[in-house]
Design a protein around this motif. Structure first.
Motif, PDB file in Angstrom:
ATOM      1  N   LEU A  62      -7.126   2.083   2.720  1.00  0.00           N
ATOM      2  CA  LEU A  62      -6.251   3.141   3.363  1.00  0.00           C
ATOM      3  C   LEU A  62      -4.810   2.817   2.384  1.00  0.00           C
ATOM      4  CD1 LEU A  62      -5.277   5.204   5.239  1.00  0.00           C
ATOM      5  CD2 LEU A  62      -4.547   3.456   6.774  1.00  0.00           C
ATOM      6  N   TRP A  63      -4.190   3.766   1.777  1.00  0.00           N
ATOM      7  CA  TRP A  63      -2.974   3.809   1.254  1.00  0.00           C
ATOM      8  C   TRP A  63      -2.217   5.050   1.673  1.00  0.00           C
ATOM      9  CZ3 TRP A  63      -7.492   2.470  -0.755  1.00  0.00           C
ATOM     10  CH2 TRP A  63      -7.498   1.386  -1.694  1.00  0.00           C
ATOM     11  N   ALA A  64      -0.696   4.938   1.669  1.00  0.00           N
ATOM     12  CA  ALA A  64      -0.061   5.894   2.122  1.00  0.00           C
ATOM     13  C   ALA A  64       1.176   6.200   1.179  1.00  0.00           C
ATOM     14  CB  ALA A  64       0.777   5.664   3.478  1.00  0.00           C
ATOM     15  N   GLN A  65       1.673   7.265   1.184  1.00  0.00           N
ATOM     16  CA  GLN A  65       2.836   7.608   0.289  1.00  0.00           C
ATOM     17  C   GLN A  65       3.640   8.789   0.761  1.00  0.00           C
ATOM     18  OE1 GLN A  65       1.405   9.234  -3.475  1.00  0.00           O
ATOM     19  NE2 GLN A  65       3.333   9.272  -4.579  1.00  0.00           N
ATOM     20  N   GLU A  66       5.081   8.590   0.612  1.00  0.00           N
ATOM     21  CA  GLU A  66       6.080   9.656   0.958  1.00  0.00           C
ATOM     22  C   GLU A  66       6.621  10.291  -0.446  1.00  0.00           C
ATOM     23  OE1 GLU A  66       7.228   8.537   5.457  1.00  0.00           O
ATOM     24  OE2 GLU A  66       8.557   7.772   4.012  1.00  0.00           O
ATOM     25  N   ILE A  67       6.288  11.424  -0.849  1.00  0.00           N
ATOM     26  CA  ILE A  67       6.682  11.487  -2.107  1.00  0.00           C
ATOM     27  C   ILE A  67       8.129  12.026  -2.097  1.00  0.00           C
ATOM     28  CG2 ILE A  67       6.403  13.622  -3.656  1.00  0.00           C
ATOM     29  CD1 ILE A  67       3.469  13.773  -3.181  1.00  0.00           C
ATOM     30  N   ASN A  68       8.783  11.380  -3.076  1.00  0.00           N
ATOM     31  CA  ASN A  68      10.274  11.700  -3.329  1.00  0.00           C
ATOM     32  C   ASN A  68      10.363  12.862  -4.450  1.00  0.00           C
ATOM     33  OD1 ASN A  68      12.848  11.684  -4.416  1.00  0.00           O
ATOM     34  ND2 ASN A  68      13.123   9.776  -4.298  1.00  0.00           N
TER      35      ASN A  68
END
Length: 391
Positions: A62-68
């Motif tokens: 599991l990976w997570a990302q909040e795109i800038n």
């Protein structure tokens, strides 16, 4: 590789649903990335973990990302944007206006989608789950590949006349910023992105709703425009459903009765799509274990990465100056069709079956002429719009 986007009105629980799907997929052994494209990110709060602009591993698979988005624009478009801005300033455009005009409409949205497609294309993950912005912004985001391509093609036409002559001079002045080499490559990426977003074997769109009137209306509009642009919707999540065994509290019983009515509406309106229900919890949902519970409640033993529905939920074709709308209703008994239209709303009754539809803008001002049930489809014909009255 699967790409799943969750859409819905702000506050309906898209973030929790997307995160729960990602946790469920990861614990089933799929390498999964959950991404937020919302400017007001809340993914880290739902996961109860630190999440940055690059993929961050939270647990096994599991990976997570909040795109800038602004940083993505600077990285992928900065040189070209600067070149267009300088070109406009040399044409006498005010400096501030030149900066604004140098931004092709939809660039920020397109860059977000290109980033997501890049993650999918590189093959680092089995699935990318997208926690999208509220419905209106997301529908605009999903229509941007067409808008961007049209706008960019007009810019590239400059090369056929005056700019073709000036191209060697521009290269000499700004050798690192040749827009006529960069822009076509960018357009090719956007066209490939459009193909990916519309491929039902790769991409699925899932609407998140609560049993509330305004939320359901907005989800209907989203479903209409997704169908119009050919984006494959494969299910609806009915979130925050109160338990049916509430007794002894008149206020809560009344709320449960109201919800029951809207639950029935959701099942009627969005047929033939599958509906997954998530209960209203008496505690705050945060952290991977809580999200795993939500994922299990939604999907049970089913694989959340499956494609749950294949086929168009709506089809609109033009016949001369008229339009024809086709709506698959495979489980409806053939009977007399009653139809009423009010503005952008169409009400259909076939026996005991009732369907309320939100029409796209192109049909809202056209009269509904007739409706027939043919080969498992409801076919509605729309005439030419009434002529405008002269003053």
């Amino acid at each position: 590789m699967r790409l799943i986007l969750y859409l819905g009105k702000g506050g309906v629980g898209k973030t929790t649903t997307a995160a729960a799907t990602a946790v469920r997929a990861a614990r089933m052994g799929y390498r999964t990335l959950v991404v937020s494209t919302d400017v007001a990110h809340s993914l880290a709060d739902a996961l109860d973990c630190q999440v940055g602009p690059s993929p961050t591993q939270l647990s096994e698979n599991l990976w997570a990302q909040e795109i800038n988005v602004l940083e993505e624009v600077r990285q992928h478009w900065g040189e070209l944007q600067g070149f267009v801005s300088n070109l406009l300033k040399r044409k006498g455009v005010n400096e501030v206006a030149a900066e604004e005009l140098a931004v092709i409409p939809g660039m920020e949205e397109v860059v977000s989608l290109l980033h997501i497609r890049k993650q999918a294309k590189e093959g680092n993950y089995d699935a990318v789950i997208v926690d999208a912005a509220p419905t209106g912004e997301t529908v605009r985001l999903l229509t941007m590949p067409e808008t961007f391509t049209w706008y960019a093609s007009r810019v590239m036409q400059w090369e056929t006349s005056t700019m073709k002559v000036a191209k060697p001079l521009i290269r000499a002045l700004v050798p690192a910023s040749d827009m006529f080499d960069t822009l076509p490559r960018f357009v090719e990426q956007v066209e490939a992105l459009r193909a990916t977003l519309a491929d039902p074997k790769i991409s699925s769109y899932r609407l998140v709703v609560n049993p509330e009137r305004m939320v359901i209306k907005e989800a209907q509009r989203a479903a209409t425009y997704l169908a119009l642009y050919g984006y494959p919707v494969d299910g609806v999540v009915l979130n925050r459903v109160m338990p049916s065994d509430v007794r002894g509290h008149s206020f809560i019983e009344q709320m449960q009765e109201i919800q029951a009515s809207y639950r029935a509406q959701v099942h009627d309106i969005f047929t033939p799509l599958p509906i997954w229900e998530a209960p209203m919890y008496a505690r705050e949902i945060k952290g991977l274990d809580d999200l795993a519970d939500v994922g299990a409640a939604l999907f049970g033993e089913r694989n959340p990465l499956d494609v749950f529905y294949v086929g168009k939920t709506m089809d609109i074709t033009k016949q001369g100056d008229q339009y024809e709308l086709r709506l698959p209703l495979p489980h409806v008994e053939v009977n007399k069709v009653n139809m009423t239209k009010r503005g952008d709303q169409l009400f259909i009754e076939i026996g005991n079956f009732r369907r309320e539809m939100i029409l796209p803008t192109m049909l809202a001002d056209r009269p509904a002429l007739r409706a027939v049930f043919r080969n498992g489809e409801l076919v509605v014909q729309f005439g030419a719009p009434a002529p405008l009255e002269t003053i």
